[in-house]
Design an enzyme around this catalytic site. Sequence first.
Site, PDB file in Angstrom:
ATOM      1  N   ASP A 190      -8.669   2.604  -3.453  1.00 36.44           N
ATOM      2  CA  ASP A 190      -8.208   3.133  -2.164  1.00 36.44           C
ATOM      3  C   ASP A 190      -8.261   4.658  -2.091  1.00 36.44           C
ATOM      4  OD1 ASP A 190      -7.001   2.846   0.490  1.00 36.44           O
ATOM      5  OD2 ASP A 190      -5.449   4.068  -0.436  1.00 36.44           O
ATOM      6  N   HIS A 235       1.408   5.215  -1.876  1.00 37.01           N
ATOM      7  CA  HIS A 235       0.921   6.269  -2.779  1.00 37.01           C
ATOM      8  C   HIS A 235       2.143   6.988  -3.344  1.00 37.01           C
ATOM      9  CE1 HIS A 235      -3.327   5.852  -1.638  1.00 37.01           C
ATOM     10  NE2 HIS A 235      -2.879   5.619  -0.421  1.00 37.01           N
ATOM     11  N   HIS A 267       2.511  14.390   1.212  1.00 34.98           N
ATOM     12  CA  HIS A 267       1.777  15.600   0.822  1.00 34.98           C
ATOM     13  C   HIS A 267       2.749  16.769   0.791  1.00 34.98           C
ATOM     14  CE1 HIS A 267      -2.297  14.079   0.849  1.00 34.98           C
ATOM     15  NE2 HIS A 267      -2.061  13.444   1.977  1.00 34.98           N
ATOM     16  N   ASN A 296      -6.434   8.738   7.132  1.00 36.81           N
ATOM     17  CA  ASN A 296      -7.617   7.947   6.824  1.00 36.81           C
ATOM     18  C   ASN A 296      -7.185   6.501   6.609  1.00 36.81           C
ATOM     19  OD1 ASN A 296      -9.713   6.598   5.587  1.00 36.81           O
ATOM     20  ND2 ASN A 296     -10.137   8.186   4.071  1.00 36.81           N
ATOM     21  N   ARG A 323       1.927   9.015  -6.037  1.00 36.55           N
ATOM     22  CA  ARG A 323       1.430  10.334  -6.492  1.00 36.55           C
ATOM     23  C   ARG A 323       1.640  10.631  -7.976  1.00 36.55           C
ATOM     24  NH1 ARG A 323      -1.871  10.391  -2.476  1.00 36.55           N
ATOM     25  NH2 ARG A 323      -1.088  11.137  -0.490  1.00 36.55           N
ATOM     26  N   ASN A 348      -4.932   5.927  -7.050  1.00 36.36           N
ATOM     27  CA  ASN A 348      -5.595   7.241  -7.004  1.00 36.36           C
ATOM     28  C   ASN A 348      -4.661   8.370  -7.449  1.00 36.36           C
ATOM     29  OD1 ASN A 348      -3.992   7.047  -4.718  1.00 36.36           O
ATOM     30  ND2 ASN A 348      -5.401   8.182  -3.410  1.00 36.36           N
ATOM     31  N   HIS A 404       0.833  -1.208   0.000  1.00 35.54           N
ATOM     32  CA  HIS A 404       0.000   0.000   0.000  1.00 35.54           C
ATOM     33  C   HIS A 404       0.867   1.258   0.000  1.00 35.54           C
ATOM     34  CE1 HIS A 404      -4.140   1.579   1.451  1.00 35.54           C
ATOM     35  NE2 HIS A 404      -3.471   2.574   0.897  1.00 35.54           N
ATOM     36  N   ASP A 426       0.696   2.508   3.690  1.00 32.65           N
ATOM     37  CA  ASP A 426      -0.197   3.618   3.314  1.00 32.65           C
ATOM     38  C   ASP A 426       0.602   4.920   3.258  1.00 32.65           C
ATOM     39  OD1 ASP A 426      -2.407   4.974   2.477  1.00 32.65           O
ATOM     40  OD2 ASP A 426      -3.549   4.759   4.333  1.00 32.65           O
TER      41      ASP A 426
HETATM   42 ZN   LIG Z   1      -7.045   3.816   2.106  1.00 29.31          ZN
END
Ligand SMILES: [Zn+2]
Lengths: 434, 189, 320
Positions: free
Chosen positions: A149, A57, A306, A275, A59, A89, A55, A302
Site C-alpha cells: 500500500d 498507517h 503526517h 491518495n 508510521r 510502508n 487500513h 487509511d
Molecule cells: Zn493506499
Amino acid sequence: MNYLIQQASILGGEPVDVLIADGKIAQLGSIAAAGDAQVIDARNLVLLPGLVDTHTHLREPGREDAETVETGSQAAARGGYTAVHAMANSTPVADTAGVVEQVYELGRKAGWVDVRPVGAVTVGLAGKQLSEIGAMADSRAQVKMFSDDGICVWDPLLMRRALEYVKAFDGVIAQHAQEPRLTEGAQMNEGEVSAILGMPGWPAVAEESIIARDVLLAEHVGARLHVCHVSTAGSVEIIRWAKARGIQVTAEVTPHHLLLTDEKVRTYDPVFKVNPPLRREEDVMALRAGVADGTIDVIGTDHAPHPSEAKDCEWGAAAMGMTGLETALSIVQHTLVDTGLMGWAGVARITSQVPAQIGRVADQGRPIAIGEPANLVLVDPAARWIVDPAAMATKGRNSPFAGMELPGSVRATFFHGHATVLDGQLATPRTANA
Amino acid sequence: MNENSVPDAARTVLTGDDIERVLTRVAFEIIEANKGTDDLVLLGIPSRGFPLAQRLAARIAATAPGNLDPASLVGQLDITMYRDDLRHSTTRTPSPTRLPAGGIEGKVVVLVDDVLYSGRTIRAALDALADWGRPRIVRLAVLVDRGHRELPIRADHVGKNLPTAKSEKVRVHLAEIDGKNEVVIEGAA
Amino acid sequence: MKHLLSTADLTREEAIAILDIAEEMRESSTRAIKKLPALRGRTVVNLFFEDSTRTRISFEAAAKRLSADVINFSAKGSSVSKGESLKDTAQTLLAIGADAVVIRHPDSGAPARLAATDWIGLPIVNAGDGTHEHPTQALLDAFTLRRQVALRDGTSPAGRGLDGLKVAIVGDILHSRVARSNLWLLNTLGAEVTMVAPPTLLPFGAGSWPCAISYDLDAVIASGVDALMMLRVQGERMNAAYFPNPREYSRYWGLDDARLAQLDASGAETLIMHPGPMNRGLEISSAAADSPRSTVLDQVTNGVAVRMASLYMLLSGDLI
Ligand SMILES: [Zn+2]
C-alpha cells in the site's frame, strides 16, 4: 475490573444489560446485581462490536515524528477500534518476520488495540521480488494481509504470483490500485475541477483498470483479493460484476471518500491531498450505494498521519494522506446511518465483522453473545461534536474534517473486557499478558 | 439619506450667477498679473479644476487681440500618482494629463482647482508639473479658499474666501460634471 | 482588490478599471520622465521559483516606474532548492520589509496558498503558477486586444469590455496558465472564446468550460476571428506522446505561412497574438510573427502598463 453496562441498545435493538467479566461477555438481559462491577449507564447508547480497521498507517518504525504504534493505537481506541491492520510502508519496510514482530510487540506492549501488522508483498515495496510472505505468516505477528500500500503492485506477473502464493498461508493481497503511468505527477482527481485548477489529473481509469485486471487474475488463480480504498463509481461497478461472477474479492472504502469531493481542492489546502484523491459527487454517491448493497465490504480508514510541516506548505510539496481513526465512526453514521442506507447491524458488519474475517483476526468482529470476548464499543448516536485535530490522540493534525460538526461520539471502548475509553476519554491501556 | 430631505444646514454660498461673476474677475486678475496672454497656460486639476480652467480660458481668449483659440491655453494635469495619501484612501483611477500644444516649458502656468483646503493637492500638482517640464512661473487660481492649510501654500487668485469649520464640507457643482452650477456648505452647526 | 491570483476572481468592473488605469500608465511611459511617485517607499518582492526573465523584468520595470523598491528573489540555486519551504521563504521576505509579493511558482495554487494562510499578510500577485493561471498575461492580452480594436474602429478604449469579439486560443491548452486566465477574463469582458488544440493537449474536463472547443484550426480561421492567440508548445511535450512530431503539430495547429496567406486573402482583420517566447517554425511561422497583424511587441510594452496598474491597485486602497 468488571463492567455492568445498563440498558445498551445492541446493534440498535431493544435496550439490554451487558455484564463484562474476566474479559468476556458474561451475561446478557436484565441484570439486577452489579456485584463489584462498575456500572455504566448506557441509556440511548448503541453497543457495537469493537471496530477493526483494515487500513492504518502507524508510521513506526521510522517516522515516529508522525505517529507511533502507541499514539496510533490510542487514536484507534478513541475511535472505537479494538484492532487495526498496520500498513507495511514503514522504514524499514515490514517485509520480514523481524519487522512485523517488532510492530506486533509494540502494539501488544501499548495495549490499546490488537495491532495486526500487514506484510509487504514485495521486498522494500519495490515491486520486483516477493517478500518472505511465509515467514511473516508463521511469525508471532501471524500476518494474513499483505500489501504494498502506497504503491501499486503494478507488474501483472508479480501480482499473479503474489495472489497464488498467499493461498498457501490463507493470506490475502490488499492492492493499492493505481496504474503508475496514468498517474505520473498526478495531484488530484482528473475532472472538471482539475481542469480549472490546472492540476495534473488522476484519472478514474488508473484505478479501475488495475481493479479489472486484478479481479480477473484472482479469478484465474482462485485467490483472495482485497481492494484498498475504492474511490470511483467505475470501480464499484467492476467489483459488483466480479462478485456476481463469484470471484473472491473484498473491497474497502475510506470515510473521507464517503463524504468529501474534489471541490475541496479549490482551497489548495493540502489537508485535502490524499491518495487515492477525493473524487466527484457522483463517485461519493456510488460508493455509498456500493456499501449499502454489499459490493463494498468494509470501511478502512487509511489513517495517514503526517507532521505539520508536511501539510503546512504548498499543495505540490505536501504529503498525501489524512487522519481518520477518531472520525471514522462519525462519518459512517453521517453518510450511511443518518441517510437511511443502513442500520447499526450493517455498521457492525462493515466496520468489525467483515474486516476481522478478511484479516483473519481471532477474537474480533464477533457476535455480541455470552462467552464471546468483550471487544465492544458504546456509541452515543445523538451526540454532536466539532472536530478539533489538536484535541485528538493521534500525532497527526491533518484531519480533513477539522471544524466540521459530526454526529455520534464514542463513549466507551472495551478491549478484551478492559476499558480503554471511558466517558469519551482515553482511560488506561490493557497491560500485556492481562 | 432620503432623497427629498435637505442635508442639515446645507447653505448655498455661491449661485450659478455668482460663479460666473467670480470667474470673470479671476480671469481679469490672471491677465493683469501676466500683463497679457503671452505664454499663459491654464492647467485644471481633475475633476472640477478642468472645466473651471476651460471657462477661464474662454474669458481670457476673448480679451486677446485676434482670434485666440481658448483650447491653446488650457490643459489638464492629473495628480493621482503624486498624492501622499494613496496608502490610506480608496484607489483613485487616474485621469489623463493633457497639455496644450505649446507645452509648459518656459511658460506661465496657472494651476486651477475648485477648492483650496489642506494644500496637499497643490503640493502633488507641483510635483506632477515638474515631471512634465519647467515653467517660468507657476501660479494658483481657485474658486474657493476654505482655509485650514497644512502646507505653506497660498493661492494667487481666489474667487471667494470662505471661512469654514473643519467639520463642514464644501461642495462645488459645475454644469459640465454635475448638471448645475453652485457652491454649497454642508454640515454647518 | 486584496490579491491578484486568478482572473476568475475579477468582476467586469474591476477588470475594466485595471485596463483603464493601464491606459493612463501606458500614456505615462511615453513621457520624457517615465517614473511616477505613487509607490515611493514601498517594496515589491519578485519571488521567482521558476526562471522567467521576461515576466520578472516586466514586473520589475512596472514597480520601478511607480518608484517602488524592487527585490528580486530567485529561488533557483538558493536555500529554497536546498529544501527551504515556501513558508520560510515568504516569512523571510516579510521580515525584510516587503509590502507586496509577486510570485512565480511551478506548483498550481502556490500563490493562492500564500494568500490564504497566515504566513504573511501581504498582497500577492500571481505571476504564473504551474499550469493554473497567469492573470497579468491575460490582462495585458485583453488590454492589447481592446486597444487594437479601438484603434481599428477609431474609438477610445476607455471604459469598454471586449463584447462580441471572437478570440481563438490555439495550442497547448492543457499546460497553459495563459489559456486559463484568458478564458475567464475574455468571458468576463464579453468575448467569445474558441479553444483549438489537438485532443491530447486539452484538459480532461474542459468540456464544461465556457468556450467552444475545436480540433480544426482551419475551420476556426475560416469562421472569422478577431484574434488568434498562439500558445507556446514546450519542448518537453515532444517526448510525451502528445503529438507525433513538430512537423505534424505545425501542419495541423501551427500558424504557418499558408494559414497567414489564407488570412490575408480573406481580407480578415484578425490579429495574431503570442505571449512569448515564441518557437518560430513550430506554433508560429516567422512571417506570421513578424506580420503587421502581430501584436507580439505591443504585448510586451502593454505588459508593463498592466502590471503597473495591478501593483497600483493592490498597494493603494479599495477601488471606488
Ligand atoms: Zn493506499
